[in-house]
Design an enzyme around this catalytic site. Structure first.
Site, mmCIF file in Angstrom:
data_model
loop_
_atom_site.group_PDB
_atom_site.id
_atom_site.type_symbol
_atom_site.label_atom_id
_atom_site.label_comp_id
_atom_site.label_asym_id
_atom_site.label_seq_id
_atom_site.Cartn_x
_atom_site.Cartn_y
_atom_site.Cartn_z
ATOM 1 N N LYS A 29 -1.307 6.458 3.336
ATOM 2 C CA LYS A 29 -1.584 5.066 2.996
ATOM 3 C C LYS A 29 -0.688 4.161 3.825
ATOM 4 O O LYS A 29 0.532 4.285 3.808
ATOM 5 C CB LYS A 29 -1.334 4.777 1.512
ATOM 6 C CG LYS A 29 -1.690 3.335 1.113
ATOM 7 C CD LYS A 29 -1.253 2.997 -0.287
ATOM 8 C CE LYS A 29 0.194 2.564 -0.342
ATOM 9 N NZ LYS A 29 0.396 1.163 0.165
ATOM 10 N N ASP A 53 -4.270 -0.116 3.046
ATOM 11 C CA ASP A 53 -4.061 -0.893 1.817
ATOM 12 C C ASP A 53 -3.700 -2.330 2.196
ATOM 13 O O ASP A 53 -2.550 -2.743 2.084
ATOM 14 C CB ASP A 53 -2.954 -0.239 0.984
ATOM 15 C CG ASP A 53 -2.769 -0.906 -0.361
ATOM 16 O OD1 ASP A 53 -3.698 -1.603 -0.816
ATOM 17 O OD2 ASP A 53 -1.697 -0.731 -0.967
ATOM 18 N N LYS A 60 -5.316 -5.136 0.962
ATOM 19 C CA LYS A 60 -5.538 -6.064 -0.153
ATOM 20 C C LYS A 60 -6.126 -7.388 0.337
ATOM 21 O O LYS A 60 -5.609 -8.475 0.038
ATOM 22 C CB LYS A 60 -4.242 -6.296 -0.936
ATOM 23 C CG LYS A 60 -3.656 -5.033 -1.566
ATOM 24 C CD LYS A 60 -2.415 -5.358 -2.375
ATOM 25 C CE LYS A 60 -1.849 -4.134 -3.075
ATOM 26 N NZ LYS A 60 -1.252 -3.169 -2.141
ATOM 27 N N ASP A 76 -9.743 -13.506 0.546
ATOM 28 C CA ASP A 76 -10.021 -14.767 1.209
ATOM 29 C C ASP A 76 -11.469 -15.126 0.919
ATOM 30 O O ASP A 76 -12.120 -14.464 0.095
ATOM 31 C CB ASP A 76 -9.762 -14.636 2.718
ATOM 32 C CG ASP A 76 -9.264 -15.929 3.358
ATOM 33 O OD1 ASP A 76 -9.923 -16.975 3.142
ATOM 34 O OD2 ASP A 76 -8.234 -15.897 4.050
ATOM 35 N N THR A 105 0.752 -2.898 -9.968
ATOM 36 C CA THR A 105 1.553 -2.149 -10.934
ATOM 37 C C THR A 105 2.941 -2.749 -11.121
ATOM 38 O O THR A 105 3.693 -2.299 -11.984
ATOM 39 C CB THR A 105 1.685 -0.667 -10.520
ATOM 40 O OG1 THR A 105 2.162 -0.600 -9.167
ATOM 41 C CG2 THR A 105 0.338 0.035 -10.614
ATOM 42 N N ARG A 157 7.972 6.224 -2.460
ATOM 43 C CA ARG A 157 9.415 6.478 -2.463
ATOM 44 C C ARG A 157 9.835 7.854 -2.971
ATOM 45 O O ARG A 157 10.801 8.415 -2.453
ATOM 46 C CB ARG A 157 10.118 5.364 -3.238
ATOM 47 C CG ARG A 157 10.254 4.086 -2.422
ATOM 48 C CD ARG A 157 10.679 2.904 -3.256
ATOM 49 N NE ARG A 157 9.545 2.330 -3.984
ATOM 50 C CZ ARG A 157 9.596 1.186 -4.652
ATOM 51 N NH1 ARG A 157 10.733 0.507 -4.715
ATOM 52 N NH2 ARG A 157 8.535 0.721 -5.263
#
Length: 224
Positions: free
Chosen positions: A32, A59, A61, A64, A115, A205
């Protein structure tokens, strides 16, 4: 999909990102690449990571007006992403145009609620109701718009899967039981998310900042 884990690869240096992807490629199902990576490295960076040989999840996002989002989708055709995100809160017309402009083999999924947000954050933006309610509303809108699925936390994926039987569900913000949650507020374990219907498990992470990323990736893979 044999391995649903996608490594969130948002390291600042392209060389480091490619090296990490190469190290763990046998233990993840895809990569990703988020907004930070794309803004820093652009098309060239995506092509470099694609050489590792894993599916690419962009990713970005996108959010518009419909015409602008459709143009953005067309501009990334050459990158051949397996998955691209748009914000479901952009509305039905925007999502419809995004899907229509996407590549034939590209899944377009709607981001419902980050999240890192909870009910208090929602209220401050003028959205009433619980995080769960907001996710369910945007999941319904995403399905109506013809998207392939949505992005949601592990707390909502079971309910969304029940409502949308054949949807494609991306779950980020995953942590192992002993792991630190960082800036995430609604987290579950990879095993729990998978059991509840997640199609893709985004892990960042816990692998990228681990002392031994290969061992960390293998440990997550083993729980599935």
């Amino acid at each position: 999909m044999s391995n649903p884990v996608y490594l969130a690869l948002d390291l600042p240096r392209l060389e480091d990102a490619k090296a990490l992807a190469t190290r763990v490629k046998a233990h993840v199902g895809g990569i990703k690449l988020g907004l930070e990576f794309f803004c820093a490295h652009g098309h060239h960076g995506v092509h470099e990571i694609a050489h590792v040989g894993l599916p690419i999840f962009l990713d970005l996002k996108l959010h518009d007006i419909p015409n602008t989002v459709a143009g953005a989708m067309q501009s990334i055709h050459v990158l051949e992403p397996a998955i691209v995100t748009v914000h479901a809160s952009g509305g039905r017309a925007m999502m419809e145009d995004a899907k229509a402009a996407a590549g034939e083999h590209c899944k377009v999924v709607g981001v419902t609620l980050l999240t890192s947000l909870d009910e208090r954050d929602l209220a401050r933006t003028g959205v009433q109701g619980s995080a769960h309610d907001q996710v369910m509303r945007l999941a319904e809108l995403s399905e109506a718009a013809g998207l392939d699925g949505i992005v949601c936390s592990g707390h909502e994926v079971a309910a969304v899967h029940k409502q949308w039987k054949h949807g494609f569900f991306v779950v980020p913000g995953l942590r192992l039981p002993e792991g630190k949650i960082g800036d995430q507020k609604r987290v579950v374990t990879p095993r729990k998310a998978r059991d509840d219907g997640a199609s893709v498990l985004v892990v960042g992470r816990p692998i990228s900042r681990a002392e031994d990323p290969v061992t960390a990736a293998r440990a997550i893979e083993a729980t599935l």
